[in-house]
Design an enzyme around this catalytic site. Structure first.
Site, PDB file in Angstrom:
ATOM      1  N   SER A  67      11.193 104.888   0.409  1.00  0.00           N
ATOM      2  CA  SER A  67      10.135 103.936   0.067  1.00  0.00           C
ATOM      3  C   SER A  67      10.634 102.501   0.152  1.00  0.00           C
ATOM      4  O   SER A  67       9.936 101.602   0.636  1.00  0.00           O
ATOM      5  CB  SER A  67       9.590 104.225  -1.340  1.00  0.00           C
ATOM      6  OG  SER A  67       8.983 105.498  -1.407  1.00  0.00           O
ATOM      7  N   ALA A 161       5.037 105.693   1.048  1.00  0.00           N
ATOM      8  CA  ALA A 161       5.903 104.990   0.099  1.00  0.00           C
ATOM      9  C   ALA A 161       5.279 105.056  -1.290  1.00  0.00           C
ATOM     10  O   ALA A 161       4.069 104.891  -1.452  1.00  0.00           O
ATOM     11  CB  ALA A 161       6.076 103.530   0.517  1.00  0.00           C
ATOM     12  N   LYS A 162       6.128 105.286  -2.286  1.00  0.00           N
ATOM     13  CA  LYS A 162       5.663 105.298  -3.682  1.00  0.00           C
ATOM     14  C   LYS A 162       5.898 103.896  -4.242  1.00  0.00           C
ATOM     15  O   LYS A 162       6.929 103.613  -4.862  1.00  0.00           O
ATOM     16  CB  LYS A 162       6.409 106.364  -4.487  1.00  0.00           C
ATOM     17  CG  LYS A 162       5.773 106.685  -5.840  1.00  0.00           C
ATOM     18  CD  LYS A 162       6.452 107.897  -6.469  1.00  0.00           C
ATOM     19  CE  LYS A 162       5.903 108.205  -7.851  1.00  0.00           C
ATOM     20  NZ  LYS A 162       4.528 108.737  -7.796  1.00  0.00           N
ATOM     21  N   ALA A 163       4.952 103.027  -3.973  1.00  0.00           N
ATOM     22  CA  ALA A 163       5.064 101.616  -4.332  1.00  0.00           C
ATOM     23  C   ALA A 163       4.061 101.258  -5.414  1.00  0.00           C
ATOM     24  O   ALA A 163       2.926 101.759  -5.428  1.00  0.00           O
ATOM     25  CB  ALA A 163       4.831 100.740  -3.104  1.00  0.00           C
ATOM     26  N   TYR A 167      -0.744 101.615  -6.230  1.00  0.00           N
ATOM     27  CA  TYR A 167      -1.424 102.319  -7.321  1.00  0.00           C
ATOM     28  C   TYR A 167      -2.560 101.523  -7.959  1.00  0.00           C
ATOM     29  O   TYR A 167      -3.232 102.029  -8.864  1.00  0.00           O
ATOM     30  CB  TYR A 167      -0.399 102.766  -8.370  1.00  0.00           C
ATOM     31  CG  TYR A 167       0.313 104.034  -7.947  1.00  0.00           C
ATOM     32  CD1 TYR A 167      -0.036 105.266  -8.477  1.00  0.00           C
ATOM     33  CD2 TYR A 167       1.311 104.003  -6.978  1.00  0.00           C
ATOM     34  CE1 TYR A 167       0.580 106.432  -8.075  1.00  0.00           C
ATOM     35  CE2 TYR A 167       1.939 105.159  -6.555  1.00  0.00           C
ATOM     36  CZ  TYR A 167       1.574 106.374  -7.106  1.00  0.00           C
ATOM     37  OH  TYR A 167       2.186 107.534  -6.696  1.00  0.00           O
TER      38      TYR A 167
END
Length: 319
Positions: A67, A161-163, A167
């Site tokens: 990410s 990507a866990k950004a 969210y």
């Protein structure tokens, strides 16, 4: 209502040092505060008969590194170093079970959308966290709705990507669902196909076959999703990644969410339409039982998913 501090622990890992909870602070001018420039992970440590064990630590840390690469955030730690930092954080807080939140952020005290000159800091937080949608939902199923908010189109946000900034979209879906009396929202992709929950991947069961949306539907490549797929194959079920229209949700025999926070949580209704018999189905139950059994060390760890946490290792710095 639960106290906002009930999950609090004592030590937070901050760039190789374990600092007191209250000292893990940043400036209000930090780039992340204004522009959402954070990369994070969520993983759990479970209590087992031989002590605490972090579930799929290496895979989570690899996704954190991936990410950061996608968002061009230079990360000074390797996967191995980050795994050890997670172990140290759990041990320093003398925990056998917790949720872990590694987060990489751009800080500093400068203004401007491009953050390449801002310092990059890495934290790992241990948090006491139970069932995400509640024990009742984990056993009996959650009532959800299809959200009016969609996942981003392929050429907008990089959903692999866990950004943190990604969210904001999830928050809109979750708030809408809660305001309308549901536990969670199911989001469609930009083409109107089923994507995932606000913070969970989704599985459907029809005629004994498991279905889940492909990565091209704007979903996060979930570590728990991957675990479910492997467990399902181990148990002899067929698993298919394919595009699903919205109406497939209504005719599924079973539906369930998967994710680190939500673990395996059945869905009993969508848009007030009962799913199957309106309760947790047999395939969901079997996968849930196997998943939790492996996580808690009650079922053989045949895939090597558990990283044990030695007692009180990590009282000092991680390098």
């Amino acid at each position: 209502m639960a106290s906002p501090n009930e999950g609090r622990t004592s030590k937070i890992w901050r760039d190789g040092r374990l600092v007191n909870w209250e000292d893990a602070t940043i400036h209000v001018m930090s780039h992340v505060v204004h522009y959402g420039s954070s990369i994070f992970e969520g993983l759990r440590c479970y209590e087992t008969p031989t002590g605490g064990a972090i579930f799929r630590a290496r895979e989570h840390m690899r996704r954190l590194v991936d990410s950061c690469r996608i968002y061009r955030i230079p990360l000074q730690y390797s996967v191995d170093q980050l795994v050890q930092a997670c172990i140290d954080t759990v041990a320093a807080n003398e925990l056998h079970e917790c949720y872990l939140r590694p987060v990489v952020i751009r800080t500093g005290e400068q203004m401007g959308i491009i953050g390449t000159g801002a310092p990059i800091e890495t934290f790992i937080i241990a948090w006491r966290w139970g069932t995400y949608l509640g024990h009742e939902a984990a056993e009996g199923g959650a009532d959800v709705r299809v959200s009016s908010w969609r996942r981003a189109a392929p050429d907008t946000f990089p959903t692999m990507a866990k950004a943190g900034g990604n969210y904001l979209n999830s928050q809109l879906s979750k708030m809408e669902a809660k305001a309308d009396g549901y536990s969670e929202g199911i989001m469609l992709d930009s083409f109107g196909h089923v994507a995932e929950g606000s913070g969970e991947n989704l599985f459907a069961v029809r005629d004994g076959v498991l279905y889940t949306s492909p990565l091209s539907s704007g979903i996060l490549p979930g570590i728990t999703r991957d675990s479910v797929m492997r467990i399902a194959l181990d148990l002899g079920y067929d698993v298919r990644e394919q595009v699903m229209p919205r109406e497939f949700l209504y005719i599924a025999d079973e539906l369930f969410f998967s994710g680190t926070a939500v673990e395996i949580t059945p869905i009993r209704s969508v848009d007030r339409i009962p799913i199957g018999e309106g309760k947790r189905g047999p395939i969901t139950r079997s996968i849930q039982k196997e998943f939790m059994g492996i996580a808690h060390g009650e079922v053989a760890d045949r895939h090597g998913w558990l990283t044990m946490v030695p007692e009180l290792v990590g009282a000092g710095a991680s390098q």
